[in-house]
Design a protein around this motif. Structure first.
Motif, PDB file in Angstrom:
ATOM      1  N   MET A   1       0.833  -1.198   0.000  1.00  0.00           N
ATOM      2  CA  MET A   1       0.000   0.000   0.000  1.00  0.00           C
ATOM      3  C   MET A   1       0.875   1.258   0.000  1.00  0.00           C
ATOM      4  N   ILE A   2       0.448   2.243  -0.780  1.00  0.00           N
ATOM      5  CA  ILE A   2       1.138   3.527  -0.805  1.00  0.00           C
ATOM      6  C   ILE A   2       0.476   4.439   0.223  1.00  0.00           C
ATOM      7  N   SER A   3       1.254   4.939   1.157  1.00  0.00           N
ATOM      8  CA  SER A   3       0.684   5.738   2.235  1.00  0.00           C
ATOM      9  C   SER A   3       0.277   7.120   1.745  1.00  0.00           C
ATOM     10  N   ILE A   4      -0.753   7.656   2.367  1.00  0.00           N
ATOM     11  CA  ILE A   4      -1.206   9.008   2.040  1.00  0.00           C
ATOM     12  C   ILE A   4      -0.144  10.021   2.423  1.00  0.00           C
ATOM     13  N   GLU A   5       0.654   9.694   3.460  1.00  0.00           N
ATOM     14  CA  GLU A   5       1.737  10.599   3.872  1.00  0.00           C
ATOM     15  C   GLU A   5       2.768  10.758   2.761  1.00  0.00           C
ATOM     16  N   PHE A   6       3.078   9.645   2.092  1.00  0.00           N
ATOM     17  CA  PHE A   6       4.035   9.708   0.986  1.00  0.00           C
ATOM     18  C   PHE A   6       3.495  10.568  -0.150  1.00  0.00           C
ATOM     19  N   LEU A   7       2.230  10.390  -0.496  1.00  0.00           N
ATOM     20  CA  LEU A   7       1.635  11.145  -1.601  1.00  0.00           C
ATOM     21  C   LEU A   7       1.597  12.639  -1.294  1.00  0.00           C
ATOM     22  N   ILE A   8       1.204  12.982  -0.075  1.00  0.00           N
ATOM     23  CA  ILE A   8       1.126  14.399   0.299  1.00  0.00           C
ATOM     24  C   ILE A   8       2.512  15.021   0.339  1.00  0.00           C
ATOM     25  N   THR A   9       3.461  14.327   0.971  1.00  0.00           N
ATOM     26  CA  THR A   9       4.830  14.847   1.061  1.00  0.00           C
ATOM     27  C   THR A   9       5.441  15.016  -0.325  1.00  0.00           C
ATOM     28  N   SER A  10       5.246  14.033  -1.189  1.00  0.00           N
ATOM     29  CA  SER A  10       5.789  14.100  -2.542  1.00  0.00           C
ATOM     30  C   SER A  10       5.187  15.264  -3.317  1.00  0.00           C
ATOM     31  N   LEU A  11       3.876  15.451  -3.187  1.00  0.00           N
ATOM     32  CA  LEU A  11       3.213  16.545  -3.897  1.00  0.00           C
ATOM     33  C   LEU A  11       3.754  17.891  -3.455  1.00  0.00           C
ATOM     34  N   ILE A  12       3.940  18.053  -2.155  1.00  0.00           N
ATOM     35  CA  ILE A  12       4.485  19.311  -1.635  1.00  0.00           C
ATOM     36  C   ILE A  12       5.881  19.556  -2.183  1.00  0.00           C
ATOM     37  N   LEU A  13       6.705  18.507  -2.174  1.00  0.00           N
ATOM     38  CA  LEU A  13       8.083  18.636  -2.669  1.00  0.00           C
ATOM     39  C   LEU A  13       8.119  18.977  -4.154  1.00  0.00           C
ATOM     40  N   VAL A  14       7.218  18.372  -4.931  1.00  0.00           N
ATOM     41  CA  VAL A  14       7.177  18.630  -6.366  1.00  0.00           C
ATOM     42  C   VAL A  14       6.695  20.040  -6.659  1.00  0.00           C
ATOM     43  N   LEU A  15       5.757  20.533  -5.856  1.00  0.00           N
ATOM     44  CA  LEU A  15       5.195  21.869  -6.084  1.00  0.00           C
ATOM     45  C   LEU A  15       6.164  22.990  -5.741  1.00  0.00           C
ATOM     46  N   ILE A  16       7.110  22.706  -4.831  1.00  0.00           N
ATOM     47  CA  ILE A  16       8.058  23.751  -4.417  1.00  0.00           C
ATOM     48  C   ILE A  16       8.924  24.164  -5.607  1.00  0.00           C
ATOM     49  N   PRO A  17       8.973  25.454  -5.925  1.00  0.00           N
ATOM     50  CA  PRO A  17       9.787  25.916  -7.063  1.00  0.00           C
ATOM     51  C   PRO A  17      11.268  25.613  -6.877  1.00  0.00           C
ATOM     52  N   GLY A  18      11.850  24.955  -7.853  1.00  0.00           N
ATOM     53  CA  GLY A  18      13.276  24.683  -7.866  1.00  0.00           C
ATOM     54  C   GLY A  18      13.798  24.909  -9.268  1.00  0.00           C
ATOM     55  N   THR A  19      14.975  24.392  -9.567  1.00  0.00           N
ATOM     56  CA  THR A  19      15.556  24.622 -10.895  1.00  0.00           C
ATOM     57  C   THR A  19      14.685  24.038 -11.999  1.00  0.00           C
ATOM     58  N   GLY A  20      14.128  22.845 -11.762  1.00  0.00           N
ATOM     59  CA  GLY A  20      13.287  22.221 -12.779  1.00  0.00           C
ATOM     60  C   GLY A  20      12.024  22.998 -13.056  1.00  0.00           C
ATOM     61  N   VAL A  21      11.398  23.472 -11.984  1.00  0.00           N
ATOM     62  CA  VAL A  21      10.177  24.276 -12.133  1.00  0.00           C
ATOM     63  C   VAL A  21      10.472  25.572 -12.876  1.00  0.00           C
ATOM     64  N   ILE A  22      11.536  26.245 -12.477  1.00  0.00           N
ATOM     65  CA  ILE A  22      11.902  27.512 -13.118  1.00  0.00           C
ATOM     66  C   ILE A  22      12.227  27.295 -14.595  1.00  0.00           C
ATOM     67  N   TYR A  23      12.942  26.217 -14.887  1.00  0.00           N
ATOM     68  CA  TYR A  23      13.282  25.924 -16.281  1.00  0.00           C
ATOM     69  C   TYR A  23      12.031  25.642 -17.105  1.00  0.00           C
ATOM     70  N   THR A  24      11.113  24.853 -16.566  1.00  0.00           N
ATOM     71  CA  THR A  24       9.885  24.507 -17.289  1.00  0.00           C
ATOM     72  C   THR A  24       9.014  25.734 -17.518  1.00  0.00           C
ATOM     73  N   ILE A  25       8.866  26.562 -16.492  1.00  0.00           N
ATOM     74  CA  ILE A  25       8.045  27.774 -16.620  1.00  0.00           C
ATOM     75  C   ILE A  25       8.658  28.740 -17.630  1.00  0.00           C
ATOM     76  N   SER A  26       9.964  28.939 -17.535  1.00  0.00           N
ATOM     77  CA  SER A  26      10.609  29.863 -18.473  1.00  0.00           C
ATOM     78  C   SER A  26      10.511  29.336 -19.906  1.00  0.00           C
ATOM     79  N   THR A  27      10.600  28.017 -20.070  1.00  0.00           N
ATOM     80  CA  THR A  27      10.455  27.428 -21.396  1.00  0.00           C
ATOM     81  C   THR A  27       9.051  27.641 -21.931  1.00  0.00           C
ATOM     82  N   GLY A  28       8.040  27.449 -21.079  1.00  0.00           N
ATOM     83  CA  GLY A  28       6.660  27.679 -21.491  1.00  0.00           C
ATOM     84  C   GLY A  28       6.401  29.114 -21.873  1.00  0.00           C
TER      85      GLY A  28
END
Length: 205
Positions: A1-28
């Motif tokens: 089973m995949i825990s809800i804690e893992f999903l929530i933590t992962s989503l928060i980490l992915v949403l936080i702006p970093g180099t990948g986010v900045i690169y993707t947004i600037s490319t768009g």
């Protein structure tokens, strides 16, 4: 089973702006929806080496060898500064016609995004510390479960980055309709890459 804690933590980490986010947004913003999708895909694929290195124990090399960590780190710093220089150099008016979007080399866009994550040693250490926390004690194979968790993290990264890039591409005509606005936005993203590079340069393991 995949825990809800893992999903929530992962989503928060992915949403936080970093180099990948900045690169993707600037490319768009500057190259359109198709290019932003390629950027999102490249950034996501760039996670694979770090994830596999962590899962199969290769991250121990970076965690125990100061020399190995420093070498990879400064290659990553140099690459981020290179991206900043390229974007700063290209500041100026941008034409937004579809024909220009079609001439964009999507492979190069994806490759740049991939290298951003591949050349970040902190990402390997992150997976080494992050994934084991969510392994089920009853799991028959810890390796298989970590691969599953890593795959879910990558899927979330791809989806969120595509959303970031799509929103950026939708906003591009409103934000960079004039050459002056385009110039300042490009320089802002260039400065962001430079700052992220300097931040990586001064971080320890």
């Amino acid at each position: 089973m995949i825990s809800i804690e893992f999903l929530i933590t992962s989503l928060i980490l992915v949403l936080i702006p970093g180099t990948g986010v900045i690169y993707t947004i600037s490319t768009g913003l500057f190259q359109g929806a198709r290019a932003s999708f390629a950027a999102a895909l490249g950034c996501t694929l760039g996670i694979v080496p770090s994830m596999l290195a962590s899962i199969f124990g290769l991250a121990v090399i970076l965690n125990t060898s100061a020399m190995a960590f420093q070498v990879v780190k400064f290659i990553g710093v140099a690459y981020l500064l290179y991206l900043a220089w390229c974007m700063w150099r290209e500041t100026g008016g941008l034409a937004l016609e579809k024909k220009e979007e079609q001439n964009i080399n999507l492979f190069q866009v994806a490759l740049k995004g991939c290298l951003i994550n591949v050349l970040n040693p902190k990402l390997t250490i992150f997976f080494l510390a992050f994934l084991p926390q969510f392994i089920n004690s009853n799991a028959t194979s810890a390796t298989s479960q970590m691969l599953l968790l890593g795959g879910i993290f990558m899927a979330m990264t791809l989806i969120v980055f595509i959303l970031y890039g799509t929103l950026a591409s939708k906003a591009r005509r409103y934000l960079i309709g004039s050459s002056k606005v385009a110039k300042y936005m490009q320089r802002t993203f260039a400065a962001s890459f430079a700052l992220l590079g300097m931040k990586l340069a001064f971080t320890d393991r």
